[in-house]
Scaffold this active site. Sequence first.
Site, mmCIF file in Angstrom:
data_model
loop_
_atom_site.group_PDB
_atom_site.id
_atom_site.type_symbol
_atom_site.label_atom_id
_atom_site.label_comp_id
_atom_site.label_asym_id
_atom_site.label_seq_id
_atom_site.Cartn_x
_atom_site.Cartn_y
_atom_site.Cartn_z
ATOM 1 N N ASP A 466 0.855 -1.179 0.000
ATOM 2 C CA ASP A 466 0.000 0.000 0.000
ATOM 3 C C ASP A 466 0.900 1.241 0.000
ATOM 4 O O ASP A 466 1.615 1.498 0.971
ATOM 5 C CB ASP A 466 -0.900 -0.034 1.246
ATOM 6 C CG ASP A 466 -1.924 1.088 1.274
ATOM 7 O OD1 ASP A 466 -1.728 2.096 0.573
ATOM 8 O OD2 ASP A 466 -2.907 0.956 2.027
ATOM 9 N N HIS A 467 0.831 2.003 -1.085
ATOM 10 C CA HIS A 467 1.739 3.135 -1.219
ATOM 11 C C HIS A 467 1.425 4.254 -0.232
ATOM 12 O O HIS A 467 2.214 5.211 -0.085
ATOM 13 C CB HIS A 467 1.687 3.688 -2.646
ATOM 14 C CG HIS A 467 3.031 4.010 -3.214
ATOM 15 N ND1 HIS A 467 3.987 4.723 -2.517
ATOM 16 C CD2 HIS A 467 3.599 3.713 -4.407
ATOM 17 C CE1 HIS A 467 5.069 4.853 -3.261
ATOM 18 N NE2 HIS A 467 4.869 4.246 -4.426
ATOM 19 N N ARG A 468 0.305 4.148 0.477
ATOM 20 C CA ARG A 468 -0.014 5.155 1.478
ATOM 21 C C ARG A 468 0.832 5.010 2.733
ATOM 22 O O ARG A 468 1.054 5.989 3.459
ATOM 23 C CB ARG A 468 -1.501 5.093 1.846
ATOM 24 C CG ARG A 468 -2.447 5.430 0.708
ATOM 25 C CD ARG A 468 -3.888 5.165 1.112
ATOM 26 N NE ARG A 468 -4.115 3.748 1.429
ATOM 27 C CZ ARG A 468 -5.290 3.261 1.843
ATOM 28 N NH1 ARG A 468 -6.329 4.077 2.005
ATOM 29 N NH2 ARG A 468 -5.415 1.971 2.095
#
Length: 496
Positions: A466-468
């Site tokens: 998850d790039h968050r």
Amino acid sequence: MAQVLEFKLPDLGEGLTEAEIVRWLVQVGDVVAVDQPVVEVETAKAMVEVPCPYGGVVTARFGEEGAELPVGAPLLTVAVGEGAEGHRPAAGPGTDGGAARAGEQPGVGERRSEGSGNVLVGYGTSEAPARRRRVRPQGRASGATAGSGTAGSGTAGAGPSGAGVPGRANGRVRVAEPVDGPVPVISPLVRRLARENDLDLRELTGSGPDGLILRADVEYALRAAAAQGGRAAREAGPHPDGTVREQALAATAGAAATGSAGSAVPPGDVRIPLKGVRGAVADKLARSRREIPDATCWVDADATELMRARAAMNAASGPKISLVALLARICTAALARFPELNSTVDTQAREIVRFDHVHLGFAAQTDRGLVVPVVRDAHARDAEALTSEFARLTEAARAGRLTPGELTGGTFTLNNYGVFGVDGSTPIVNHPEAAMLGVGRIVPKPWVHEGELAVRQVVQLSLTFDHRVCDGGTAGGFLRYVADCVEQPAVLLRTL
């Protein structure tokens, strides 16, 4: 004096609201003991054997195998106390519901019996459940018009004679006259199925006890309507007596059914309901794709030394160590260095929640579909303990015995898709987790080792994240550390 108690489908936990009856374990007339499993049901999480909190004689079962029941719906009734043997139905076929028809309960003032005191995921059995009485039809209106009290569309019951959508009777399609008052339906799920397909339940003949409409009756009517739709469209027209042909009405129902579900199914094609485990997986994957901005990075690694280390471990005395256990140990060590990936995103609070423990999920393919059992506190287990727990959970998954608690709460997932003979993959993150490590097959390949071309055992590792929760540098660092441990298992000694 015997009393008849109703046992309802209990709350199975984890937010589950319904279950499908897979297999009945008792028959009407059987004597059951307290906490004896009486039915096997499948939820969106797992297969579960449901124990009955009462001991006595089974007087009725509610729901056929394959039927879906909501939590709180009756499962069976049991006659308990002195004289319970007298509640056994007469021998012969069709005794389901014989001694105590669907929904009939002991009268007010009868003594409640003691339950087992056990709890089945949120369902206490210390006292009898609330009484429930099924609403019976008020009778059939022989001269009623099709428009009186219909719940479906106006075309579903058109015609002055009240002829309607076909029901099931002795294996043939027939039309029943509408009834006044509430319609006896086995569960709200059946009512919803009819409503979504614009099918008027008042015009069906139920095959259950006392005309109870079962899910099979609704599905049979929809199949029959679809099959007769083409012919009905050609033959539609008024009879000399002014009534509408049954085939035309079937076509109307068939058109409504296929219209609500999408395009009509051509001959030979099959529609498979997304329910149970398959449906739960579909929902979770779709949600992951909607909510998680994922990215994937991968690297090839020389696993020759890892395979040699495992062989040396297994040559010594003691339990054998599995390869997945060693990979899990590498994962937990990597997560200790890169805790950003052992987290989840709380979208409502707009916060990243980092966990102080590793509950490691691992993808397992079973006859019932893909499931992800969870190894609790994987970071605190050594290779032997991990091997044992992986074996236990895998066996339970294949047998369909995993509990909802063993399928939820993961913080990171290990996906060994190499068992399918593939090298690489870009898996979907197991929502609401933040990352998944994928491991391809380990195969001999040409590799430059110590400046020389050699044949080595090579594996492709991939990380979907998850790039968050982190940027590419963190994800790359995690994956590189995993690869280093695979290539040089001694690196793990720094974290032991």
